[in-house]
Design a protein around this motif. Sequence first.
Motif, PDB file in Angstrom:
ATOM      1  N   ARG A 171      33.564  35.737  43.445  1.00  0.00           N
ATOM      2  CA  ARG A 171      33.217  37.071  42.924  1.00  0.00           C
ATOM      3  C   ARG A 171      34.416  38.015  42.999  1.00  0.00           C
ATOM      4  N   LEU A 174      36.978  37.162  40.306  1.00  0.00           N
ATOM      5  CA  LEU A 174      36.490  37.609  38.991  1.00  0.00           C
ATOM      6  C   LEU A 174      36.606  39.125  38.850  1.00  0.00           C
ATOM      7  N   ARG A 175      36.240  39.843  39.924  1.00  0.00           N
ATOM      8  CA  ARG A 175      36.284  41.301  39.893  1.00  0.00           C
ATOM      9  C   ARG A 175      37.718  41.816  39.748  1.00  0.00           C
ATOM     10  N   GLY A 178      39.445  38.721  36.588  1.00  0.00           N
ATOM     11  CA  GLY A 178      38.727  38.071  35.498  1.00  0.00           C
ATOM     12  C   GLY A 178      38.920  36.562  35.558  1.00  0.00           C
ATOM     13  N   LEU A 179      38.562  35.890  34.472  1.00  0.00           N
ATOM     14  CA  LEU A 179      38.674  34.432  34.435  1.00  0.00           C
ATOM     15  C   LEU A 179      40.124  33.963  34.573  1.00  0.00           C
TER      16      LEU A 179
END
Length: 314
Positions: A171, A174-175, A178-179
């Motif tokens: 998480r 990603l935060r 991103g990918l």
Amino acid sequence: MEDKRNIQIIEWEHLDKKKFYVFGVAMTMMIRVSVYPFTLIRTRLQVQKGKSLYHGTFDAFIKILRADGVTGLYRGFLVNTFTLISGQCYVTTYELTRKFVADYSQSNTVKSLVAGGSASLVAQSITVPIDVVSQHLMMQRKGEKMGRFQVHGNLEGQGIVAFGQTKDIIRQILRADGLRGFYRGYVASLLTYIPNSAVWWPFYHFYAEQLSHLCPKECPHIILQAISGPLAAATASILTNPMDVIRTRVQVEGKSSIILTFRQLMAEEGPWGLMKGLSARIISATPSTIVIVVGYESLKKLSLRPELVDSRHW
């Protein structure tokens, strides 16, 4: 009459593929369990500033063991086991590429060089996202954090199977990024592992051939191969360690530039900073390479098609 000193290489077309993959997965898993603690130590040594936390491989081993117990040496292991997939892709690509290159060149050095580099390219495309997550988990420790991200909650008692920590790290990546964050350091990984793999295989066969001429004819080939593997690993580690240090820092510290990371490392720690974690890398590579080489060569022999078994000297 065939000279028993000549070490015959088992090629892809000689193998029973079902046996090869079943035995291969089991062998790879055993190897990863045995060497993972040194992978974790190497990663921490490469990320730390100077000698702020650990003074070397043995010091890091003792401190981690005292602070977190045995499970502390296996942080991120569960996630790292997914690299079993990339491992099978690696050996398949290596063997198939050797077969393809053989149509254009009979030089074992050329076949090993091209196949090793190609196999690493395929494997790293799968491995990098797994590495990014597992490396951040490796950085989790009591007290001051080492990486960009810190898992929430108590680290004690979660052991090796830490699903909550893994989800937390995913998480946060990603935060923050991103990918694309899961492929941070992808280029640095390619610049580390493609040369490492491309160099290892030719040196491995070179050392094996040289030893075969120095040792008695009756000496089992597997012993020569077991010695050649660590020699090749040490050679490849010395040549590629500078890029490995940079790769680790790019992935763990969230750096965006290989060149800037290199300049910062040189400014802070000088040329010796490029050799950080080398001893841990060689220590982990030596037993693991012996197991890998003996296991891989034995695996290929066990997977040899029945009609070819009697035609080979081991």
